[in-house]
Design a protein around this motif. Structure first.
Motif, PDB file in Angstrom:
ATOM      1  N   UNK A 144       0.844  -1.198   0.000  1.00 32.98           N
ATOM      2  CA  UNK A 144       0.000   0.000   0.000  1.00 32.98           C
ATOM      3  C   UNK A 144       0.875   1.242   0.000  1.00 32.98           C
ATOM      4  N   UNK A 145       0.489   2.234  -0.792  1.00 27.02           N
ATOM      5  CA  UNK A 145       1.150   3.530  -0.724  1.00 27.02           C
ATOM      6  C   UNK A 145       0.552   4.336   0.425  1.00 27.02           C
ATOM      7  N   UNK A 146       1.411   5.059   1.111  1.00 29.03           N
ATOM      8  CA  UNK A 146       0.961   6.043   2.089  1.00 29.03           C
ATOM      9  C   UNK A 146       1.558   7.382   1.698  1.00 29.03           C
ATOM     10  N   UNK A 147       0.776   8.436   1.767  1.00 28.12           N
ATOM     11  CA  UNK A 147       1.310   9.759   1.429  1.00 28.12           C
ATOM     12  C   UNK A 147       0.691  10.812   2.337  1.00 28.12           C
ATOM     13  N   UNK A 148       1.420  11.894   2.489  1.00 24.17           N
ATOM     14  CA  UNK A 148       0.929  12.986   3.328  1.00 24.17           C
ATOM     15  C   UNK A 148       1.623  14.275   2.896  1.00 24.17           C
ATOM     16  N   UNK A 149       0.826  15.336   2.772  1.00 23.41           N
ATOM     17  CA  UNK A 149       1.351  16.656   2.445  1.00 23.41           C
ATOM     18  C   UNK A 149       1.040  17.580   3.613  1.00 23.41           C
ATOM     19  N   UNK A 150       2.074  18.171   4.180  1.00 22.58           N
ATOM     20  CA  UNK A 150       1.914  19.006   5.376  1.00 22.58           C
ATOM     21  C   UNK A 150       2.115  20.481   5.047  1.00 22.58           C
ATOM     22  N   UNK A 151       1.333  21.314   5.750  1.00 18.86           N
ATOM     23  CA  UNK A 151       1.490  22.766   5.678  1.00 18.86           C
ATOM     24  C   UNK A 151       1.409  23.279   4.240  1.00 18.86           C
ATOM     25  N   UNK A 152       0.430  22.793   3.521  1.00 22.63           N
ATOM     26  CA  UNK A 152       0.200  23.290   2.173  1.00 22.63           C
ATOM     27  C   UNK A 152       1.230  22.891   1.147  1.00 22.63           C
ATOM     28  N   UNK A 153       2.079  21.926   1.499  1.00 18.29           N
ATOM     29  CA  UNK A 153       3.078  21.464   0.545  1.00 18.29           C
ATOM     30  C   UNK A 153       4.506  21.734   0.940  1.00 18.29           C
ATOM     31  N   UNK A 154       4.723  22.194   2.172  1.00 18.47           N
ATOM     32  CA  UNK A 154       6.099  22.449   2.621  1.00 18.47           C
ATOM     33  C   UNK A 154       6.844  21.158   2.947  1.00 18.47           C
ATOM     34  N   UNK A 155       6.096  20.121   3.338  1.00 18.44           N
ATOM     35  CA  UNK A 155       6.675  18.802   3.582  1.00 18.44           C
ATOM     36  C   UNK A 155       5.825  17.772   2.858  1.00 18.44           C
ATOM     37  N   UNK A 156       6.478  16.860   2.150  1.00 14.37           N
ATOM     38  CA  UNK A 156       5.775  15.785   1.461  1.00 14.37           C
ATOM     39  C   UNK A 156       6.390  14.447   1.812  1.00 14.37           C
ATOM     40  N   UNK A 261       8.689  -0.690   3.760  1.00  9.29           N
ATOM     41  CA  UNK A 261       9.788  -1.138   2.912  1.00  9.29           C
ATOM     42  C   UNK A 261      10.589   0.028   2.340  1.00  9.29           C
ATOM     43  N   UNK A 262       9.944   1.203   2.266  1.00  8.21           N
ATOM     44  CA  UNK A 262      10.646   2.365   1.723  1.00  8.21           C
ATOM     45  C   UNK A 262       9.860   3.624   2.045  1.00  8.21           C
ATOM     46  N   UNK A 263      10.573   4.725   2.268  1.00  5.93           N
ATOM     47  CA  UNK A 263       9.893   6.015   2.369  1.00  5.93           C
ATOM     48  C   UNK A 263      10.778   7.127   1.815  1.00  5.93           C
ATOM     49  N   UNK A 264      10.115   8.184   1.358  1.00  8.63           N
ATOM     50  CA  UNK A 264      10.803   9.377   0.868  1.00  8.63           C
ATOM     51  C   UNK A 264      10.154  10.575   1.549  1.00  8.63           C
ATOM     52  N   UNK A 265      10.968  11.440   2.124  1.00  6.73           N
ATOM     53  CA  UNK A 265      10.463  12.658   2.771  1.00  6.73           C
ATOM     54  C   UNK A 265      11.156  13.868   2.177  1.00  6.73           C
ATOM     55  N   UNK A 266      10.380  14.814   1.671  1.00 10.96           N
ATOM     56  CA  UNK A 266      10.926  16.058   1.144  1.00 10.96           C
ATOM     57  C   UNK A 266      10.503  17.218   2.038  1.00 10.96           C
ATOM     58  N   UNK A 267      11.463  17.982   2.486  1.00  9.23           N
ATOM     59  CA  UNK A 267      11.207  19.259   3.151  1.00  9.23           C
ATOM     60  C   UNK A 267      11.610  20.339   2.152  1.00  9.23           C
ATOM     61  N   UNK A 268      10.651  21.120   1.723  1.00  6.20           N
ATOM     62  CA  UNK A 268      10.902  22.072   0.640  1.00  6.20           C
ATOM     63  C   UNK A 268      12.009  23.049   1.012  1.00  6.20           C
ATOM     64  N   UNK A 269      13.005  23.120   0.151  1.00  9.60           N
ATOM     65  CA  UNK A 269      14.095  24.074   0.325  1.00  9.60           C
ATOM     66  C   UNK A 269      15.246  23.587   1.174  1.00  9.60           C
ATOM     67  N   UNK A 270      15.180  22.347   1.727  1.00  9.40           N
ATOM     68  CA  UNK A 270      16.279  21.881   2.569  1.00  9.40           C
ATOM     69  C   UNK A 270      17.564  21.852   1.750  1.00  9.40           C
ATOM     70  N   UNK A 271      18.604  22.476   2.303  1.00  5.49           N
ATOM     71  CA  UNK A 271      19.894  22.519   1.629  1.00  5.49           C
ATOM     72  C   UNK A 271      20.040  23.641   0.628  1.00  5.49           C
ATOM     73  N   UNK A 272      18.964  24.409   0.399  1.00  5.90           N
ATOM     74  CA  UNK A 272      19.044  25.544  -0.527  1.00  5.90           C
ATOM     75  C   UNK A 272      19.308  26.801   0.285  1.00  5.90           C
ATOM     76  N   UNK A 273      20.320  27.529  -0.094  1.00  4.81           N
ATOM     77  CA  UNK A 273      20.713  28.719   0.643  1.00  4.81           C
ATOM     78  C   UNK A 273      19.851  29.901   0.231  1.00  4.81           C
ATOM     79  N   UNK A 274      19.219  30.548   1.217  1.00  7.93           N
ATOM     80  CA  UNK A 274      18.449  31.750   0.930  1.00  7.93           C
ATOM     81  C   UNK A 274      19.345  32.970   1.067  1.00  7.93           C
TER      82      UNK A 274
END
Length: 288
Positions: A144-156, A261-274
């Protein structure tokens, strides 16, 4: 090659340490940023892992599921105002669907496939945009896939759950969004990462005045316990479950006869210098 000031800025953005501490760390490590991060941690000046989430850029994380395939993407823009707009949301969804449909092998191919979408969006919204990253994930029929988008898309988050059900998969995705584990279990940690953590904890322990004069075996045990604790904080199965903190995730999975078995977490902008407009002025104040 980056100048010392540029390296100080990068190190400061990544760790939150003070300007002069960053300079000392870089000088002590021959201007190696990664070693400088460890140097700062060993001195107890900063905890790099805890500060990394401070780095940010605008944009959205998004997940699209199509049967036994799914994709998670991050698309960036310049302002929060644009990232919240309907046009940008449509762009991100279209980018994800085109990339998934063509099963793009890499980010360069994905950018090629979606180039026209970005050209049109840039003209329409008037900002520079970037397709930063994506991952296409496949599952079997009994998963089964599980997904979640937090804070309007800041974390996926996108995960694959074997056993269990859709409700558990969604709950685990929420947990991963909130707790940011790096690996499913301690066995997944690369050996070099474990040794790096052990080196940091060894330095901290042996320089702790409260432990001066303690027997060697006691120090070894303390170091290993600290390493285990640090690793467990980044291990999914060892974390207290978000939706039932009386159990850890591993216990919940065992009760449900399930496994991530696997997960991917994206935090928008992590590692990008502002951009920091007054950085040069700040440097001058520090060195005067």
């Amino acid at each position: 090659m980056a100048t010392l000031i540029e390296l100080i800025k990068e190190l400061r953005d990544r760790t939150g340490a003070g300007m002069m501490d960053c300079k000392k760390a870089l000088v002590a490590t021959n201007e190696d940023v990664e070693k400088a991060i460890d140097w700062l941690r060993e001195k107890g000046i900063t905890k790099a892992q805890a500060k990394a989430s401070r780095i940010a850029a605008e944009g959205l994380a998004h997940v699209v599921v199509e049967g036994n395939k799914a994709i998670i993407v991050e698309v960036n823009c310049e302002t929060d105002f644009v990232s919240k707009g309907e046009k940008f949301h449509e762009l991100v969804d279209n980018v994800a669907r085109v990339t998934l449909e063509h099963n793009a092998c890499c980010i360069d191919k994905a950018r090629e496939l979606t180039q026209s979408l970005f050209v049109d969006a840039t003209v329409s919204m008037g900002e520079k945009m970037d397709f930063r990253r994506f991952e296409i994930v496949s599952k079997n029929d009994d998963e089964t896939f599980g997904s979640y988008i937090h804070n309007g898309g800041k974390i996926g988050v996108l995960l694959v759950l074997k056993g269990g059900d859709a409700e558990l998969a969604k709950g685990l995705a929420m947990h991963i969004a909130a707790n940011s584990p790096k690996y499913v279990s301690e066995a997944d940690f690369p050996a070099e990462e474990i040794e790096r953590e052990r080196a940091v904890q060894t330095e901290l322990t042996r320089n702790d005045p409260k432990l001066a004069g303690k027997p060697e075996q006691m120090l070894v045990n303390i170091i290993e316990n600290k390493v285990k604790k640090a690793l467990s904080e980044s291990t999914l199965t060892a974390q207290s479950y978000l939706l039932d903190d009386s159990k850890n995730v591993g216990q919940v999975l065992k009760e449900k006869g399930a496994a991530v078995t696997r997960f991917v977490r994206y935090f928008v902008g992590e590692g990008i210098e502002k951009r920091v407009d007054n950085f040069a002025e700040e440097v001058m104040k520090e060195i005067k």
